[in-house]
Structure formats: structure tokens, C-alpha cells
Design a protein around this motif. Structure first.
Motif, PDB file in Angstrom:
ATOM      1  N   GLN A  71      40.064  48.477  43.852  1.00  0.00           N
ATOM      2  CA  GLN A  71      39.455  47.481  42.750  1.00  0.00           C
ATOM      3  C   GLN A  71      39.853  45.954  42.801  1.00  0.00           C
ATOM      4  O   GLN A  71      39.202  44.981  42.798  1.00  0.00           O
ATOM      5  N   LEU A  72      41.171  45.897  43.111  1.00  0.00           N
ATOM      6  CA  LEU A  72      41.980  44.594  42.835  1.00  0.00           C
ATOM      7  C   LEU A  72      41.624  43.997  44.326  1.00  0.00           C
ATOM      8  O   LEU A  72      41.120  42.657  44.525  1.00  0.00           O
ATOM      9  N   ALA A  73      41.455  44.709  45.264  1.00  0.00           N
ATOM     10  CA  ALA A  73      41.039  44.048  46.635  1.00  0.00           C
ATOM     11  C   ALA A  73      39.613  43.726  46.650  1.00  0.00           C
ATOM     12  O   ALA A  73      39.443  42.773  47.343  1.00  0.00           O
ATOM     13  N   ASP A  74      38.662  44.648  46.239  1.00  0.00           N
ATOM     14  CA  ASP A  74      37.389  44.155  45.884  1.00  0.00           C
ATOM     15  C   ASP A  74      37.329  42.707  45.281  1.00  0.00           C
ATOM     16  O   ASP A  74      36.469  41.906  45.609  1.00  0.00           O
ATOM     17  N   ALA A  75      38.002  42.576  44.008  1.00  0.00           N
ATOM     18  CA  ALA A  75      37.782  41.521  43.187  1.00  0.00           C
ATOM     19  C   ALA A  75      38.380  40.420  44.046  1.00  0.00           C
ATOM     20  O   ALA A  75      37.770  39.106  43.852  1.00  0.00           O
ATOM     21  N   VAL A  76      39.511  40.577  44.865  1.00  0.00           N
ATOM     22  CA  VAL A  76      39.992  39.338  45.704  1.00  0.00           C
ATOM     23  C   VAL A  76      38.885  39.049  46.506  1.00  0.00           C
ATOM     24  O   VAL A  76      38.756  37.661  47.020  1.00  0.00           O
ATOM     25  N   ALA A  77      38.440  40.022  47.367  1.00  0.00           N
ATOM     26  CA  ALA A  77      37.526  39.705  48.293  1.00  0.00           C
ATOM     27  C   ALA A  77      36.044  39.153  47.729  1.00  0.00           C
ATOM     28  O   ALA A  77      35.451  38.156  48.493  1.00  0.00           O
ATOM     29  N   ALA A  78      35.916  39.254  46.538  1.00  0.00           N
ATOM     30  CA  ALA A  78      34.496  38.441  45.837  1.00  0.00           C
ATOM     31  C   ALA A  78      35.005  37.183  45.397  1.00  0.00           C
ATOM     32  O   ALA A  78      34.151  36.640  45.089  1.00  0.00           O
ATOM     33  N   GLY A  79      36.267  36.792  45.591  1.00  0.00           N
ATOM     34  CA  GLY A  79      36.502  35.388  45.069  1.00  0.00           C
ATOM     35  C   GLY A  79      36.924  35.404  43.788  1.00  0.00           C
ATOM     36  O   GLY A  79      36.960  34.119  43.129  1.00  0.00           O
ATOM     37  N   ARG A  80      37.299  36.503  43.136  1.00  0.00           N
ATOM     38  CA  ARG A  80      37.880  36.151  41.666  1.00  0.00           C
ATOM     39  C   ARG A  80      39.292  36.064  41.481  1.00  0.00           C
ATOM     40  O   ARG A  80      39.799  36.308  40.231  1.00  0.00           O
ATOM     41  N   GLN A  81      39.774  35.716  42.359  1.00  0.00           N
ATOM     42  CA  GLN A  81      41.542  35.408  42.397  1.00  0.00           C
ATOM     43  C   GLN A  81      41.659  33.890  41.791  1.00  0.00           C
ATOM     44  O   GLN A  81      40.947  33.157  42.138  1.00  0.00           O
TER      45      GLN A  81
END
Length: 175
Positions: A71-81
């Protein structure tokens, strides 16, 4: 997590009641072993019920524990970091797997939405430094595209402190 623990508590309570109910029909002295086994099962189920209920009550003290690495990796990949400034932090006293829980107020400077302020219970790993709430910068990931909740991925010791994050921002817009 709380719902799952509550369901486990309910199932173990049903098992305890069923074992006690079935043992009440075993009255033949030759079957005393069966009755004792049912009482032992009921006792174990009652203990499990108590433990599940206690953990369901206490689990929110530890912050967001159900965030999976995917879930964290998907959020980072979506540019939400993003980076966030800690405007206030109160330690809860809870620690889970080396991460301390804080009731924190954060100003999040995301790239895909305007900066916003959010209050959340966050966990910061002890190797990433302590959070005092005096303007430290932490690295966060917004878990959902349409919600303000964040998970801290790097504390102040692992995040550059010279990043430009505003001191104040409006709250997340209600939709």
C-alpha cells in the motif's frame, strides 16, 4: 484491525457457549472425560475472548498498524509522498516494533494537492529520531488520493530539515 479482533472475540465466545451447552447434556458418569474436555475447551475460549477484547480496545493506542508495504509502495508510485512539518506532537507512550506513537498535528506540503493541515496518530521509528513538535520535518505518504491521513515513512533524523514546508495551512477540505 479492531473489527477483526472483535469478530475473533465473538467467535471464541460462541465456541465457549457451545462447549458449555453441549457439556450440560453429557450426564453419563462414563463420559466424564468428554465433559472435562468440553470444560477445558470452554475455558480456553473464554480466555481467548478476554484477550481479543482487550487487544481490540488497546489497539488504537498504537496508531495506524494496518499499512502494508505494498500500500505504501503504491502510494509512493502514485506520487503521494511528501514532506510535513510537525506543529505539535504528544507521545502516547505506546511503542510497537520500535516505532513510537504520537498524536501529531502536521502541515503536509504535497505536490498534487495544496498544503493542508491534519491531526493524526502517527508512528515514527526510533532510529528515525524523536518528534518534539517544534517544527521538525518528516517524510509522509498520503495513503488515499482523496483523504488527508498520512503514514510517516521517515522521521526527522532521516529527512532533510531544510525543505520548504509552510508553517501553517488550512485543514483538508471537506467534500
Amino acid at each position: 484491525m479492531r473489527l477483526r479482533l472483535g469478530l475473533f472475540a465473538l467467535v471464541s465466545a460462541v465456541v465457549a457457549l457451545a462447549a458449555i451447552g453441549i457439556s450440560s447434556f453429557v450426564v453419563d458418569p462414563e463420559n466424564i472425560g468428554v465433559r472435562l474436555a468440553l470444560y477445558a475447551l470452554a475455558l480456553l475460549a473464554i480466555i481467548a475472548t478476554i484477550l481479543f477484547v482487550v487487544f481490540a480496545i488497546v489497539s488504537p493506542m498504537f496508531g495506524r498498524t494496518g499499512v502494508s508495504p505494498t500500500q505504501l509502495a503504491d502510494a509512493v508510485a502514485a506520487g503521494r509522498q511528501a514532506y510535513a512539518r510537525v506543529t505539535s506532537a504528544v507521545p502516547t507512550g505506546a511503542q510497537l516494533n520500535g516505532a513510537y506513537a504520537y498524536d501529531a498535528r502536521l502541515v503536509v506540503a504535497a505536490t498534487d494537492v495544496p498544503a493542508y493541515e491534519v491531526s493524526d496518530r502517527v508512528r515514527v521509528h526510533r532510529s528515525d529520531g524523536a518528534v518534539a513538535g517544534r517544527g521538525e520535518i518528516v517524510t509522509v505518504v498520503r495513503l488515499a488520493a482523496d483523504a488527508p491521513q498520512v503514514a510517516v515513512t521517515a522521521g526527522p533524523a532521516s529527512t532533510p530539515q531544510d525543505v520548504s514546508v509552510p508553517q501553517q495551512a488550512p485543514a483538508w477540505p471537506a467534500r
